[in-house]
Design an enzyme around this catalytic site. Structure first.
Site, short mmCIF file in Angstrom:
data_model
loop_
_atom_site.label_atom_id
_atom_site.label_comp_id
_atom_site.label_asym_id
_atom_site.label_seq_id
_atom_site.Cartn_x
_atom_site.Cartn_y
_atom_site.Cartn_z
N TYR A 61 0.82 -1.21 0.00
CA TYR A 61 0.00 0.00 0.00
C TYR A 61 0.86 1.26 0.00
CZ TYR A 61 -4.69 -1.93 0.60
OH TYR A 61 -5.89 -2.55 0.41
N ASP A 95 -12.46 -9.20 3.56
CA ASP A 95 -13.71 -9.19 2.77
C ASP A 95 -14.30 -10.60 2.68
OD1 ASP A 95 -13.59 -6.46 2.27
OD2 ASP A 95 -14.03 -6.67 0.13
N ASP A 120 -6.54 -7.14 3.51
CA ASP A 120 -7.64 -6.47 2.82
C ASP A 120 -8.55 -7.51 2.17
OD1 ASP A 120 -9.12 -4.32 1.65
OD2 ASP A 120 -8.04 -4.66 -0.23
N ASP A 145 -2.74 -18.09 0.23
CA ASP A 145 -3.74 -18.64 -0.69
C ASP A 145 -4.47 -19.83 -0.05
OD1 ASP A 145 -1.37 -20.10 -0.80
OD2 ASP A 145 -1.56 -20.61 -2.93
N LYS A 181 3.14 -15.33 1.95
CA LYS A 181 3.50 -16.15 0.78
C LYS A 181 5.02 -16.29 0.73
CE LYS A 181 1.60 -17.26 -2.72
NZ LYS A 181 1.32 -18.64 -3.20
C1 IPM Z 1 -10.59 -1.41 3.34
C2 IPM Z 1 -10.79 -0.74 2.00
C3 IPM Z 1 -9.62 0.21 1.74
C4 IPM Z 1 -8.36 -0.62 1.66
C5 IPM Z 1 -9.80 1.11 0.51
C6 IPM Z 1 -11.07 1.95 0.58
C7 IPM Z 1 -8.60 1.99 0.28
O1 IPM Z 1 -10.94 -1.70 1.01
O2 IPM Z 1 -10.43 -0.70 4.34
O3 IPM Z 1 -10.61 -2.64 3.39
O4 IPM Z 1 -8.01 -1.14 0.59
O5 IPM Z 1 -7.69 -0.73 2.67
MG MG Z 2 -11.06 -3.69 1.72
#
Ligand code: IPM
Ligand code: MG
Length: 371
Positions: free
Chosen positions: A142, A254, A250, A226, A193
């Site tokens: 990042y 999700d 990240d 993975d 990884k």
């Molecule tokens: C998160 C989001 C952010 C990230 C974006 C909005 C920059 O996806 O907080 O998970 O990638 O960290």
């Molecule tokens: Mg995210």
């Protein structure tokens, strides 16, 4: 009672709608003497770009540094697809994380029994799930330099992102992971990884070393990221605390969100180092979901992740565990009554909007508080 100063940054899309429910909750707590909160609000993301041409202003950065905690909504949306990269809405959030050194991102994934049917996985896989993804938040790809797109002059371009980790960055996030695990089921799974990345090799080595030196009582496991992703949907209950880098964290968070039924359910806390003198730490609390431009402004968004993020602020910044428990119980009770926002709707449930869900949670707080 100490006064806590909050900076509210609602942001874009559904951010302001879900933040409105947190404001009502804060007012309720002030009225019931459950805390003393003062809050100020500022623009961030696309909303800030429209007003000031940047994703966050210097003035807001100063306020963020001074606040006891930052409560953040969401940023981004197609409206700002064409703005310069440096001023894109996400840049506001990334600057807050980096400049405030919020390196430890705690993302709990809890599956409320009432919601086990909303997950895309079978009930027995997710029912009663309670795990934490601990994501390193200020390093890795990042922020690594160089980060460029270069014209090679032969009709080709070259894009470079840099994945970089220093020992101290891995050490400090590993310590947070082991400390967290000690208060839970005492198990940490580290994901990287190392079979293709040098940062993975170092990550593995340093996590092992931190474990050996100070946390041998905690069970430590390693998984390649993975395979870890696969295990997360195969049998998520094998995990307690997963610690991983910024990018893997990240993605995996999700995935974890969907285990709980919806992205609309996941809160998060981003914490800095505790100051040895003041015992305070910088902190930002935000839902894991984004700005959801497709449903923004319609009053349909699920406010639970935002409200649960505020509960995390009570727990991690203000040592108000009992009040945080009250909020979490009120959320569970509203769900148990069959109330659902559209993202978590199921057969036989009553589908409600943002405001009605917020109100139902407050009503449950009233009831629990009196009990
Ligand atoms: C998160 C989001 C952010 C990230 C974006 C909005 C920059 O996806 O907080 O998970 O990638 O960290
Ligand atoms: Mg995210």
């Amino acid at each position: 009672m100490a006064t806590h100063n909050l900076l509210l940054l609602p942001g874009d899309g559904i951010g302001p709608e879900v933040m409105a429910e947190v404001k009502r909750l804060i007012d309720w707590m002030n009225r019931h003497d459950l805390g003393r909160f003062e809050h100020e609000e500022a623009l961030v993301g696309g909303a800030c770009y429209d007003a000031h041409g940047v994703a966050i202003t210097e003035d807001t950065m100063e306020k963020a540094k001074a606040a006891d905690a930052i409560i953040f909504g969401a940023v981004g949306g197609p409206k700002w697809d064409k703005v310069p990269y440096e001023a894109r809405p996400e840049a506001g959030l990334l600057r807050l994380r980096k400049d405030l050194a919020l390196f430890a991102n705690i993302r709990p994934a809890i599956c409320y029994p009432a919601l086990a049917e909303s997950s895309s996985l079978r009930r027995e896989v997710v029912d009663g799930l309670d795990i934490v993804i601990l994501r390193e938040l200020t390093g890795g790809v990042y922020f690594g330099e160089p980060k460029t797109i270069t014209d090679l002059g032969n009709g080709q371009k070259r894009a470079v992102d840099t994945q970089v980790y220093d020992t101290y960055e891995i050490e400090r996030i590993a310590r947070v992971a082991f400390e967290l695990a000690r208060k839970r089921r005492n198990k940490v799974t580290s994901m990287e990884k190392r079979n293709v990345m040098k940062t993975g090799v170092l990550w593995h080595e340093v996590v092992d070393e931190v474990h050996r030196r100070g946390f041998a009582d905690v069970t430590l496991e390693h998984q390649l990221a993975d395979a870890g992703g696969m295990q997360l949907v195969r049998w998520p209950k094998q995990f307690d605390v997963i610690v991983t880098d910024n990018l893997f964290g990240d993605m995996l968070s999700d995935v974890a969100a969907m285990l709980t039924g919806s992205l609309g359910m996941l809160p998060s806390a981003s914490l800095g180092e505790t100051d040895a003198k003041t015992r305070k730490r910088r902190a930002l609390y935000e839902p894991v979901h984004g700005s959801a431009p497709d449903i923004a402004g319609k009053g349909l968004a699920n406010p639970i992740a935002m409200i649960a993020s505020f509960a995390m602020a009570l727990r991690y910044s203000f040592d108000m565990g009992k009040a945080a428990d009250l909020i979490d119980q009120a959320i569970a009770a509203a769900l148990a009554k069959g109330l659902r926002t559209a993202d978590i709707k199921s057969e036989g449930a009553t589908v409600v909007g943002t405001r009605a869900m917020g109100e139902a949670i407050l009503a449950e707080m009233e009831r629990l508080e009196r009990a």
